[in-house]
Design a protein around this motif. Structure first.
Motif, mmCIF file in Angstrom:
data_model
loop_
_atom_site.group_PDB
_atom_site.id
_atom_site.type_symbol
_atom_site.label_atom_id
_atom_site.label_comp_id
_atom_site.label_asym_id
_atom_site.label_seq_id
_atom_site.Cartn_x
_atom_site.Cartn_y
_atom_site.Cartn_z
ATOM 1 N N THR A 34 0.844 -1.200 0.000
ATOM 2 C CA THR A 34 0.000 0.000 0.000
ATOM 3 C C THR A 34 0.875 1.244 0.000
ATOM 4 N N GLU A 35 0.249 2.394 -0.314
ATOM 5 C CA GLU A 35 1.003 3.639 -0.320
ATOM 6 C C GLU A 35 1.499 4.007 1.076
ATOM 7 N N GLU A 36 0.687 3.715 2.117
ATOM 8 C CA GLU A 36 1.117 4.022 3.473
ATOM 9 C C GLU A 36 2.342 3.228 3.854
ATOM 10 N N ASN A 39 5.384 4.620 2.106
ATOM 11 C CA ASN A 39 5.863 5.879 2.692
ATOM 12 C C ASN A 39 6.685 5.646 3.943
#
Length: 366
Positions: A34-36, A39
């Motif tokens: 996922t993007e989270e 990051n």
């Protein structure tokens, strides 16, 4: 922009991972991240990330790196006597495994060691500090914006005033009219300054024709002359007493007579004392220095108001014109010069400038 080695699509958003071994690029969908999570990955984790193909090609040393597929498929120790409860009783703190499976039945495994976890925590702390700094920066920017707006307002006001002055200057005729306006302004300013200087001399008087000698005590002379006029002056009533003007030379004087003594300027502490002294001098007009102990023969002395240089010249000019035209009175009161035409019905005139003399007497040629 890169091509995904898993789905062969173009990665346009810039969110992909490069394999450390084969240097191929994979989009988030193929990595099942996922993007989270992406990051929170640190630079070390991104640089050491490996794709499934490269991981599957690595030699296996034991079964601890096997993806977790269920509670009955976990074996942390070799041998037939190993029990599944060994995983929950003594977990391995150095290695943590997470498994992701997509619709294409691809199994991806990522490993996060304790160093990666501390990096993530440090990143969270840095993000919080960055957020606080951004808030402080917003406050500072808001304050600067307010000050800049205030400066803009002042500049606009100054621009408006400058434009108004330019318009007024453009409307004034060039030449004699402009010079006359400036001359009138300068004359008005000089008149106001002269009036202000005269107001500062309201507590002063001038004693003229008082004999002068070397080493004299001017305070004692003033007190003695005041007693001669019937006014008792104490040391608290006299602020200062001094001679003004150029000291006379020995060769000055005519027909053996000594030179005219300098003026004795006296500053009194209160205006009421000055008024009493002037009133006594008017009542005892013609008083002399007899009995005062001053050197030389007895002579008549005078007490007058102290005038500025401009008013003194105007007063002398007015007295000359009064004698020439036969007017009745010329006098001063509180530093102001007045003249009175002969006749009881004639009003008094105040003299402030030479133009007033020309207006009252008609001409200045005498």
């Amino acid at each position: 922009m890169a091509d995904c080695a898993g789905c062969f699509n173009k990665v346009t958003d810039g969110r992909f991972l490069n394999c450390h071994n084969c240097q191929k690029s994979y989009c988030l969908h193929c990595t099942n991240y996922t993007e989270e999570f992406l990051n929170f990955m640190g630079p070390v984790q991104r640089y050491s990330w490996k794709c499934v193909e490269c991981k599957s090609a690595e030699p296996k040393s034991d079964n601890t790196n096997t993806p977790v597929r269920g509670s009955d498929n976990v074996n942390m120790h070799r041998g037939a006597g190993a029990r599944p409860s060994a995983l929950s009783s003594e977990p391995d703190n150095s290695v943590m495994e997470v498994s992701f499976t997509d619709n294409q039945h691809l199994n991806y495994t990522t490993r996060l060691d304790t160093t990666g976890a501390s990096d993530i925590q440090q990143l969270v702390v840095e993000l919080r500090l960055f957020r606080e700094e951004m808030r402080a920066l917003r406050v500072t920017v808001a304050t600067l914006t307010t000050k800049i707006d205030a400066c803009d307002g002042r500049i606009d006001s100054l621009c408006t005033r400058v434009e108004a002055l330019e318009n007024n200057t453009a409307s004034v005729s060039v030449g004699k009219n402009t010079e006359a306006s400036l001359a009138d302004t300068v004359a008005q300013l000089r008149l106001e300054l002269n009036d202000r200087d005269q107001d500062m001399l309201l507590n002063d008087v001038e004693l003229s024709n008082v004999p002068e000698q070397s080493g004299e005590n001017t305070l004692h002379i003033v007190a003695t002359l005041g007693q001669k006029l019937g006014v008792t002056l104490s040391e608290h009533d006299i602020v200062d007493a001094t001679r003004v003007g150029r000291a006379p030379r020995l060769d000055e004087g005519t027909q053996g007579q000594p030179a005219r003594p300098r003026l004795l300027v006296v500053r009194l502490a209160r205006r009421a004392v000055r008024d009493r002294l002037l009133q006594a001098a008017r009542v005892r007009r013609g008083a002399t220095t007899e009995g005062t102990g001053l050197p030389g023969p007895d002579c008549r002395f005078y007490v007058n108001e102290r005038l500025t240089f401009v008013n003194r010249r105007l007063f002398q000019k007015a007295r000359q014109l009064k004698e020439h035209y036969g007017w009745r009175y010329v006098w001063t009161r509180d530093g102001r010069i007045y003249v009175l035409r002969p006749g009881t019905e004639s009003p008094r005139h105040r003299i402030r400038t030479e133009l007033d003399l020309s207006r009252v007497f008609g001409t200045l040629d005498i």
